[in-house]
Scaffold this active site. Structure first.
Site, PDB file in Angstrom:
ATOM      1  N   GLY A  16      -3.883  -6.978   2.590  1.00 45.79           N
ATOM      2  CA  GLY A  16      -3.667  -5.604   3.028  1.00 45.79           C
ATOM      3  C   GLY A  16      -4.787  -4.671   2.573  1.00 45.79           C
ATOM      4  N   VAL A  18      -4.756  -2.238   0.312  1.00 41.73           N
ATOM      5  CA  VAL A  18      -4.851  -2.156  -1.153  1.00 41.73           C
ATOM      6  C   VAL A  18      -5.292  -3.501  -1.723  1.00 41.73           C
ATOM      7  CG1 VAL A  18      -3.500  -1.804  -3.258  1.00 41.73           C
ATOM      8  CG2 VAL A  18      -3.190  -0.272  -1.308  1.00 41.73           C
ATOM      9  N   SER A  43      -0.173 -15.446   6.703  1.00 43.89           N
ATOM     10  CA  SER A  43      -1.513 -15.696   6.146  1.00 43.89           C
ATOM     11  C   SER A  43      -1.552 -16.948   5.272  1.00 43.89           C
ATOM     12  CB  SER A  43      -1.939 -14.499   5.283  1.00 43.89           C
ATOM     13  OG  SER A  43      -1.777 -13.296   5.980  1.00 43.89           O
ATOM     14  N   CYS A 149      -0.041   7.633  -4.221  1.00 45.00           N
ATOM     15  CA  CYS A 149      -1.455   8.046  -4.271  1.00 45.00           C
ATOM     16  C   CYS A 149      -1.640   9.572  -4.340  1.00 45.00           C
ATOM     17  CB  CYS A 149      -2.222   7.453  -3.094  1.00 45.00           C
ATOM     18  SG  CYS A 149      -1.284   7.378  -1.565  1.00 45.00           S
ATOM     19  N   HIS A 242      -7.381  11.817  -0.500  1.00 39.37           N
ATOM     20  CA  HIS A 242      -6.298  12.770  -0.259  1.00 39.37           C
ATOM     21  C   HIS A 242      -6.693  14.110  -0.891  1.00 39.37           C
ATOM     22  CE1 HIS A 242      -4.141   9.447   1.214  1.00 39.37           C
ATOM     23  NE2 HIS A 242      -3.201   9.317   0.303  1.00 39.37           N
ATOM     24  N   ASN A 327      -7.590   7.689  -2.575  1.00 36.67           N
ATOM     25  CA  ASN A 327      -6.237   7.120  -2.517  1.00 36.67           C
ATOM     26  C   ASN A 327      -6.171   5.616  -2.718  1.00 36.67           C
ATOM     27  OD1 ASN A 327      -7.466   7.772   0.190  1.00 36.67           O
ATOM     28  ND2 ASN A 327      -5.979   6.220   0.827  1.00 36.67           N
TER      29      ASN A 327
END
Ligand code: NAP
Length: 349
Positions: A16, A18, A43, A149, A242, A327
């Site tokens: 992903g 992150v 995956s 975040c 952000h 973030n």
């Protein structure tokens, strides 16, 4: 901490947004090396380089590309795991890993507000890791979380003010980057040349997590800080970073210079520890009339500082200012890596 025995790290949710940031940031880490990557059944079994849609701006580290993606089940070859799991599965999978005896350093929301789980920003509340001792997953397994975040930027900026003057009211309006929505995230036709004034579940997190972060650790757990937060969270067509417009009401009288001084002179309890990912200084106050800005500042100093600008009086509450935080770095993977470094320093890892 010597580098002769690097901790072996597994990454849950490694494919992903992150998870990829973990792979990128850990490539040259002096204390940690990636020995396992895990994701969903979609995956698992494939080579990481084939399973991932690499969105990083640096090349996928060669040593990781050929690594097989494992299923997200205990038994990974590692000393502890970082989690960038989707919150729909994080509660069960992270709990399974902690029960199996592995420490879990998580980005997901699921355990953040549990009374015995530290919600951690090392510069803000490093002592809250003592909660680990009251967890009952297993002898050696535990969970430590980092905040939402946007909360990371807000709570970090509030910390010097809360310590110096106390707080009663906070109003925050966020302008949140697309990478905060993961991959593929928001549909392009929804966000191009647009602002979406709603992010599901976000305002609740931004309104409740700062009080735990700034709360006091007592023998009975965390006594939450007593101030109210009103949040408006917006998705904007920015890639990373952000931006948050904040107004505050302090509990004690202070001048604008006192507030500026509190930001500029803030020294955290971890500043002297020499943790590899700790930015020095942590809070950076910018003098420019139109700063901070995501494109100009968000990636400076590895994306780990919290940026503050436009400090001025507020006509409704007392003072207002703008906060910027990266973030996926400080607000996610980089913050979690710093959490792990603190846990090494404190003897938990
Ligand atoms: P993402 O891009 O959607 O990635 C989700 C990851 O979870 C992928 O690796 C996915 O694997 C895995 N996954 C999904 N279903 C699974 C299952 N059933 N079993 C095992 N793994 C599964 O999301 P993200 O933006 O990286 O966010 C990850 C977490 O961090 C979320 O909890 C999010 O709220 C939090 N967070 C994100 C940010 C940010 O800025 N993006 C900031 C702070 C916190 P596959 O690729 O195999 O599907």
């Amino acid at each position: 901490m010597t580098t002769d025995r690097k901790r072996r790290v597994g990454i849950l949710g490694a494919t992903g947004a992150v998870g990829q940031k973990f792979v990128e940031l850990l490539a040259d880490h002096p204390w940690f090396k990636i020995t396992a990557v895990a994701a969903s059944e979609r995956s698992a079994g494939r080579a990481y380089g084939d399973a991932v849609n690499w969105i990083g701006s640096t090349p996928l580290p060669g040593g990781i590309a050929g690594m097989p993606v494992s299923a997200s089940e205990p038994g990974l070859d590692c000393d502890f795991v970082f989690s960038g799991l989707d919150s729909s599965v994080a509660f069960e999978i992270e709990g399974n890993f902690a029960r199996s005896g592995l420490p879990v350093i998580s980005n997901a929301k699921n355990y953040r507000m549990q009374p015995d789980v530290p919600l951690l920003i090392p510069e803000v509340n490093p002592d809250h890791t003592r909660l680990i001792k009251s967890q009952t997953f297993s002898d050696r397994g535990y969970i430590v979380t980092n905040p939402n975040c946007s909360t990371v930027g807000l709570a970090s900026a509030l910390k010097p003010l809360y310590d110096s003057f106390g707080l009663t009211k906070v109003i925050v309006t966020t302008m949140q980057a697309l990478s905060g929505a993961g991959y593929p995230g928001v549909a392009s036709l929804d966000i191009l040349a647009n602002v979406v004034p709603h992010i599901g579940g976000e305002e609740d997190k931004v309104e409740t997590e700062p009080q735990k972060l700034l709360g006091k650790l007592t023998d009975d757990g965390i006594r939450y800080a007593d101030f109210a937060v009103s949040a408006h969270c917006n998705r904007v067509p920015v890639l990373d970073g952000h931006t948050e417009c904040v107004s505050v009401q302090l509990a004690e009288r202070a001048s604008l210079d006192d507030v500026r001084q509190a930001f500029e002179s803030f020294v955290s309890d971890i500043d002297d520890l020499g943790l590899p990912f700790a930015p020095r200084p942590f809070i950076r106050v910018l003098p420019g009339a139109a700063d901070p800005q995501p494109r100009k500042h968000v990636s400076m100093h590895g994306g780990m500082p919290v940026w503050i600008g436009r400090l001025r009086p507020c006509n409704v509450l007392e003072f207002r200012f703008v906060v910027l935080v990266h973030n996926t770095v400080r607000g996610a993977a980089g913050g979690a890596i710093l959490n792990a470094e603190l846990l090494v320093e404190q003897g938990y890892l």
